[in-house]
Design a protein around this motif. Structure first.
Motif, short mmCIF file in Angstrom:
data_model
loop_
_atom_site.label_atom_id
_atom_site.label_comp_id
_atom_site.label_asym_id
_atom_site.label_seq_id
_atom_site.Cartn_x
_atom_site.Cartn_y
_atom_site.Cartn_z
N UNK A 24 0.83 -1.20 0.00
CA UNK A 24 0.00 0.00 0.00
C UNK A 24 0.87 1.26 0.00
N UNK A 25 1.93 1.25 0.79
CA UNK A 25 2.85 2.38 0.87
C UNK A 25 3.50 2.64 -0.48
N UNK A 26 3.89 1.58 -1.17
CA UNK A 26 4.50 1.73 -2.49
C UNK A 26 3.56 2.45 -3.46
N UNK A 27 2.29 2.09 -3.44
CA UNK A 27 1.32 2.74 -4.32
C UNK A 27 1.12 4.20 -3.94
N UNK A 28 1.10 4.48 -2.64
CA UNK A 28 0.98 5.87 -2.20
C UNK A 28 2.17 6.70 -2.65
N UNK A 29 3.36 6.14 -2.53
CA UNK A 29 4.55 6.87 -2.95
C UNK A 29 4.55 7.13 -4.45
N UNK A 30 4.10 6.14 -5.23
CA UNK A 30 4.03 6.34 -6.68
C UNK A 30 3.03 7.43 -7.04
N UNK A 31 1.90 7.44 -6.34
CA UNK A 31 0.91 8.48 -6.62
C UNK A 31 1.47 9.86 -6.31
N UNK A 32 2.24 9.96 -5.25
CA UNK A 32 2.82 11.25 -4.88
C UNK A 32 3.98 11.66 -5.75
N UNK A 33 4.57 10.72 -6.49
CA UNK A 33 5.76 11.05 -7.27
C UNK A 33 5.47 12.05 -8.38
N UNK A 34 4.26 12.02 -8.94
CA UNK A 34 3.97 12.97 -10.02
C UNK A 34 3.95 14.41 -9.50
N UNK A 35 3.36 14.60 -8.32
CA UNK A 35 3.35 15.92 -7.72
C UNK A 35 4.77 16.31 -7.30
N UNK A 36 5.49 15.36 -6.72
CA UNK A 36 6.87 15.62 -6.31
C UNK A 36 7.73 15.96 -7.52
N UNK A 37 7.47 15.31 -8.66
CA UNK A 37 8.25 15.58 -9.86
C UNK A 37 8.08 17.03 -10.30
N UNK A 38 6.86 17.56 -10.21
CA UNK A 38 6.65 18.96 -10.58
C UNK A 38 7.52 19.87 -9.73
N UNK A 39 7.59 19.56 -8.44
CA UNK A 39 8.40 20.35 -7.52
C UNK A 39 9.88 20.26 -7.89
N UNK A 40 10.36 19.04 -8.14
CA UNK A 40 11.76 18.86 -8.51
C UNK A 40 12.08 19.53 -9.84
N UNK A 41 11.17 19.36 -10.82
CA UNK A 41 11.41 19.93 -12.15
C UNK A 41 11.44 21.46 -12.09
N UNK A 42 10.58 22.03 -11.26
CA UNK A 42 10.60 23.49 -11.13
C UNK A 42 11.91 23.96 -10.52
N UNK A 43 12.39 23.24 -9.52
CA UNK A 43 13.67 23.61 -8.91
C UNK A 43 14.80 23.56 -9.94
#
Length: 241
Positions: free
Chosen positions: A161-180
């Motif tokens: 379950x944690x793995x799926x939650x982390x994958x779901x959050x990765x797209x939002x996290x990617x926007x943050x990283x890409x902006x940086x």
């Protein structure tokens, strides 16, 4: 069945499996780094033409992506990239926080020396990726660190379950990283990763729980700061209504 025919069918199965894995990994990365926009169509026929494959490995890849929560099949059988519902972000973080605290406490209770070594290596890899500045690799390294903790907890149900939650959050996290990266801001090292490992090493469940909660709050605060209108519009994503 003759031996020759059996070998032909075995080789064909291996080829199909390899093709499915390639399609899955390619589409997964494109979804996570938002090359494939949330809400965009991912049809079997178009993908079969793109990858030069039959529909069978394409279908297998889409089934796996659906299991990861990265694509969704609508009532009319159209398959789309799962939309990002930014209005649900607080609820997402609430759920992430609960499971993150649980797996971290379990890791403190059950960790082995091998688990600690895996966590240390994963924390060091994350720090190295911060220097390299590749958003997709950085979010993958972040997930690898947290999954090293989840695996140390010895509960595969929470870990899945944690793995799926982390994958779901990765797209939002990617926007943050890409902006940086675009703004040339440095990627943040995470001393909390190393603090969590130390609490787990000492089998201090209370401190491990607190650090996991603090880590969830840090993710929440950083993403709220990032998710201003001007930043989100930079990515031209279609979000859920």
């Amino acid at each position: 069945m003759t031996k020759q025919r059996a070998e032909i069918e075995t080789n064909a199965a291996k080829k199909r499996g390899s093709g499915s894995k390639f399609v899955y990994e390619t589409l997964r990365d494109e979804i996570l780094e938002l090359t494939l926009k949330p809400g965009s169509s991912v049809e079997e026929s178009n993908l079969a033409e793109r990858f030069g494959m039959s529909r069978s490995p394409i279908r297998e890849a889409l089934v796996k992506l659906a299991a990861d929560g990265l694509v969704r099949t609508l009532a009319n059988r159209t398959t789309i990239v799962t939309p990002i519902d930014l209005q649900e972000f607080p609820r997402f973080v609430e759920a992430l926080d609960q499971v993150q605290r649980t797996v971290t406490r379990l890791a403190a209770r059950h960790r082995t020396d091998e688990d600690l070594h895996a966590m240390e290596q994963a924390a060091a890899l994350y720090d190295a990726e911060c220097s390299a500045g590749r958003p997709l690799d950085l979010s993958e390294a972040n997930k690898s660190f947290h999954m090293a903790i989840a695996n140390a907890g010895k509960n595969p149900y929470f870990a899945e379950f944690y793995s799926k939650m982390l994958d779901e959050g990765r797209r939002i996290l990617h926007m943050h990283y890409a902006h940086r990266r675009q703004s040339k801001d440095p990627f943040p090292l995470s001393p909390q990763h190393h603090e969590m490992v130390e609490a787990i090493r000492q089998q201090d469940e209370h401190r491990a729980d607190r650090l996991a909660h603090d880590h969830s709050r840090l993710f929440h605060d950083r993403l709220l700061e990032f998710m201003s209108v001007e930043y989100i519009e930079d990515f031209d994503i279609e979000t859920a209504d």
